[in-house]
Every structure is written in C-alpha cells, then in structure tokens.
Write a protein that holds these residues in place. Structure first.
Motif, PDB file in Angstrom:
ATOM      1  N   ALA A   1       0.819  -1.217   0.000  1.00  0.00           N
ATOM      2  CA  ALA A   1       0.000   0.000   0.000  1.00  0.00           C
ATOM      3  C   ALA A   1       0.850   1.262   0.000  1.00  0.00           C
ATOM      4  O   ALA A   1       0.305   2.370  -0.028  1.00  0.00           O
ATOM      5  CB  ALA A   1      -0.921  -0.004   1.217  1.00  0.00           C
ATOM      6  N   GLY A   2       2.172   1.091   0.036  1.00  0.00           N
ATOM      7  CA  GLY A   2       3.051   2.253  -0.008  1.00  0.00           C
ATOM      8  C   GLY A   2       3.449   2.813   1.336  1.00  0.00           C
ATOM      9  O   GLY A   2       4.050   3.881   1.413  1.00  0.00           O
ATOM     10  N   TYR A   3       3.107   2.098   2.407  1.00  0.00           N
ATOM     11  CA  TYR A   3       3.487   2.563   3.746  1.00  0.00           C
ATOM     12  C   TYR A   3       4.972   2.270   3.972  1.00  0.00           C
ATOM     13  O   TYR A   3       5.420   1.141   3.809  1.00  0.00           O
ATOM     14  CB  TYR A   3       2.646   1.865   4.801  1.00  0.00           C
ATOM     15  CG  TYR A   3       2.944   2.305   6.203  1.00  0.00           C
ATOM     16  CD1 TYR A   3       3.629   1.467   7.078  1.00  0.00           C
ATOM     17  CD2 TYR A   3       2.544   3.549   6.675  1.00  0.00           C
ATOM     18  CE1 TYR A   3       3.911   1.859   8.367  1.00  0.00           C
ATOM     19  CE2 TYR A   3       2.820   3.954   7.961  1.00  0.00           C
ATOM     20  CZ  TYR A   3       3.500   3.102   8.810  1.00  0.00           C
ATOM     21  OH  TYR A   3       3.780   3.504  10.092  1.00  0.00           O
ATOM     22  N   GLU A   4       5.703   3.308   4.379  1.00  0.00           N
ATOM     23  CA  GLU A   4       7.148   3.181   4.544  1.00  0.00           C
ATOM     24  C   GLU A   4       7.524   3.195   6.023  1.00  0.00           C
ATOM     25  O   GLU A   4       6.942   3.928   6.815  1.00  0.00           O
ATOM     26  CB  GLU A   4       7.864   4.343   3.856  1.00  0.00           C
ATOM     27  CG  GLU A   4       7.575   4.474   2.375  1.00  0.00           C
ATOM     28  CD  GLU A   4       8.187   5.726   1.778  1.00  0.00           C
ATOM     29  OE1 GLU A   4       7.631   6.242   0.790  1.00  0.00           O
ATOM     30  OE2 GLU A   4       9.211   6.201   2.293  1.00  0.00           O
ATOM     31  N   ILE A   5       8.507   2.414   6.362  1.00  0.00           N
ATOM     32  CA  ILE A   5       9.114   2.494   7.687  1.00  0.00           C
ATOM     33  C   ILE A   5      10.627   2.494   7.521  1.00  0.00           C
ATOM     34  O   ILE A   5      11.156   1.930   6.560  1.00  0.00           O
ATOM     35  CB  ILE A   5       8.687   1.352   8.626  1.00  0.00           C
ATOM     36  CG1 ILE A   5       9.101  -0.007   8.073  1.00  0.00           C
ATOM     37  CG2 ILE A   5       7.201   1.399   8.885  1.00  0.00           C
ATOM     38  CD1 ILE A   5       8.898  -1.131   9.066  1.00  0.00           C
ATOM     39  N   TYR A   6      11.293   3.150   8.456  1.00  0.00           N
ATOM     40  CA  TYR A   6      12.745   3.254   8.424  1.00  0.00           C
ATOM     41  C   TYR A   6      13.304   3.006   9.813  1.00  0.00           C
ATOM     42  O   TYR A   6      12.691   3.373  10.823  1.00  0.00           O
ATOM     43  CB  TYR A   6      13.176   4.642   7.963  1.00  0.00           C
ATOM     44  CG  TYR A   6      12.799   4.962   6.539  1.00  0.00           C
ATOM     45  CD1 TYR A   6      11.590   5.574   6.230  1.00  0.00           C
ATOM     46  CD2 TYR A   6      13.661   4.630   5.489  1.00  0.00           C
ATOM     47  CE1 TYR A   6      11.242   5.853   4.924  1.00  0.00           C
ATOM     48  CE2 TYR A   6      13.323   4.902   4.177  1.00  0.00           C
ATOM     49  CZ  TYR A   6      12.119   5.505   3.905  1.00  0.00           C
ATOM     50  OH  TYR A   6      11.775   5.779   2.603  1.00  0.00           O
ATOM     51  N   ALA A   7      14.484   2.425   9.846  1.00  0.00           N
ATOM     52  CA  ALA A   7      15.202   2.317  11.110  1.00  0.00           C
ATOM     53  C   ALA A   7      15.562   3.722  11.579  1.00  0.00           C
ATOM     54  O   ALA A   7      15.841   4.613  10.761  1.00  0.00           O
ATOM     55  CB  ALA A   7      16.461   1.487  10.924  1.00  0.00           C
ATOM     56  N   ASP A   8      15.556   3.924  12.885  1.00  0.00           N
ATOM     57  CA  ASP A   8      15.875   5.245  13.422  1.00  0.00           C
ATOM     58  C   ASP A   8      17.245   5.732  12.950  1.00  0.00           C
ATOM     59  O   ASP A   8      17.445   6.923  12.729  1.00  0.00           O
ATOM     60  CB  ASP A   8      15.841   5.205  14.954  1.00  0.00           C
ATOM     61  CG  ASP A   8      14.427   5.104  15.501  1.00  0.00           C
ATOM     62  OD1 ASP A   8      14.285   4.723  16.679  1.00  0.00           O
ATOM     63  OD2 ASP A   8      13.468   5.398  14.749  1.00  0.00           O
ATOM     64  N   SER A   9      18.167   4.797  12.788  1.00  0.00           N
ATOM     65  CA  SER A   9      19.534   5.162  12.434  1.00  0.00           C
ATOM     66  C   SER A   9      19.663   5.733  11.018  1.00  0.00           C
ATOM     67  O   SER A   9      20.681   6.347  10.698  1.00  0.00           O
ATOM     68  CB  SER A   9      20.461   3.945  12.582  1.00  0.00           C
ATOM     69  OG  SER A   9      20.018   2.890  11.742  1.00  0.00           O
ATOM     70  N   VAL A  10      18.648   5.523  10.183  1.00  0.00           N
ATOM     71  CA  VAL A  10      18.749   5.995   8.797  1.00  0.00           C
ATOM     72  C   VAL A  10      17.687   7.032   8.435  1.00  0.00           C
ATOM     73  O   VAL A  10      17.713   7.581   7.327  1.00  0.00           O
ATOM     74  CB  VAL A  10      18.677   4.825   7.788  1.00  0.00           C
ATOM     75  CG1 VAL A  10      19.718   3.767   8.132  1.00  0.00           C
ATOM     76  CG2 VAL A  10      17.280   4.210   7.730  1.00  0.00           C
TER      77      VAL A  10
END
Length: 113
Positions: free
Chosen positions: A56-65
């Motif tokens: 669905a296009g939901y993005e998640i990222y690690a805090d470090s990046v």
C-alpha cells in the motif's frame, strides 16, 4: 536462478551517497501484493531492518537511517531502490533486498572515514 538481485553497492567516503537497486524476478502480482524491504548486516552484528515499503506504499525506516535514506519501489518494473545520503562509516554492511520471503545475495556497502 536468483529471484532477487541487488546492485549498486561499493566504496564511498563518509558524507557521500549511493543508490542501491533491487530487481525481482517474480510475477508482477506477487511483487505488487507484497512488502519489499532492505536489511543490512555488518561484520559481527545481527542482520537489521533498514527500510521497507508495504504493497500500500506505507514506509518504515530504522531510526539510524531516518532523514538520510529513502526507499522507493516501481511495481511496473518490479524494482525497489534505496537512496542513501550522508553515509557514515557505521552504515558499512552487506545490504539485502527482500520481497516477502525472497532474499537476494546482498551487495556490499563500505563507507570510509
């Protein structure tokens, strides 16, 4: 035959940029319906999630990046990308692309100080 192939790794100085690509040899339906993720593993460290995008296009990222890396996907081409900016030596790792449960062989990213 590999179903997921990463490319774009290399050696870069700290502060530089790299763009990783992920090509998936799977059906368009399979690709479109599943999340794509980038993981990385540094020497002596556990593998960690870097970023992912759901169908669905939901993005998640690690805090470090967060704020430095941007992930995108092109469903028509069955491709995913990881734009990495302001790279740091601690970003040095083998980066893996994953489409659902299909893992690539990884591409080495080395950031020199």
């Amino acid at each position: 035959q590999a179903q997921v192939v990463e490319s774009g790794g290399g050696l870069v100085q700290a502060g530089g940029s790299l763009r990783l690509s992920c090509a998936a040899s799977v059906s368009e339906m399979f690709f479109n319906r599943n999340a794509v993720a980038w993981h990385r593993q540094a020497p002596g460290s556990q593998r960690e999630l870097v970023a992912s995008i759901t169908s669905a296009g939901y993005e998640i990222y690690a805090d470090s990046v967060k704020g430095r890396f941007t992930m995108s996907r092109d469903n028509a081409k069955k491709m995913a990308y990881l734009e990495m900016n302001r790279l740091k030596p601690e970003d040095t790792a083998v980066y893996y692309c994953v489409v659902f449960d299909r893992w690539g062989q990884g591409t080495q990213v080395t950031v020199s100080s």
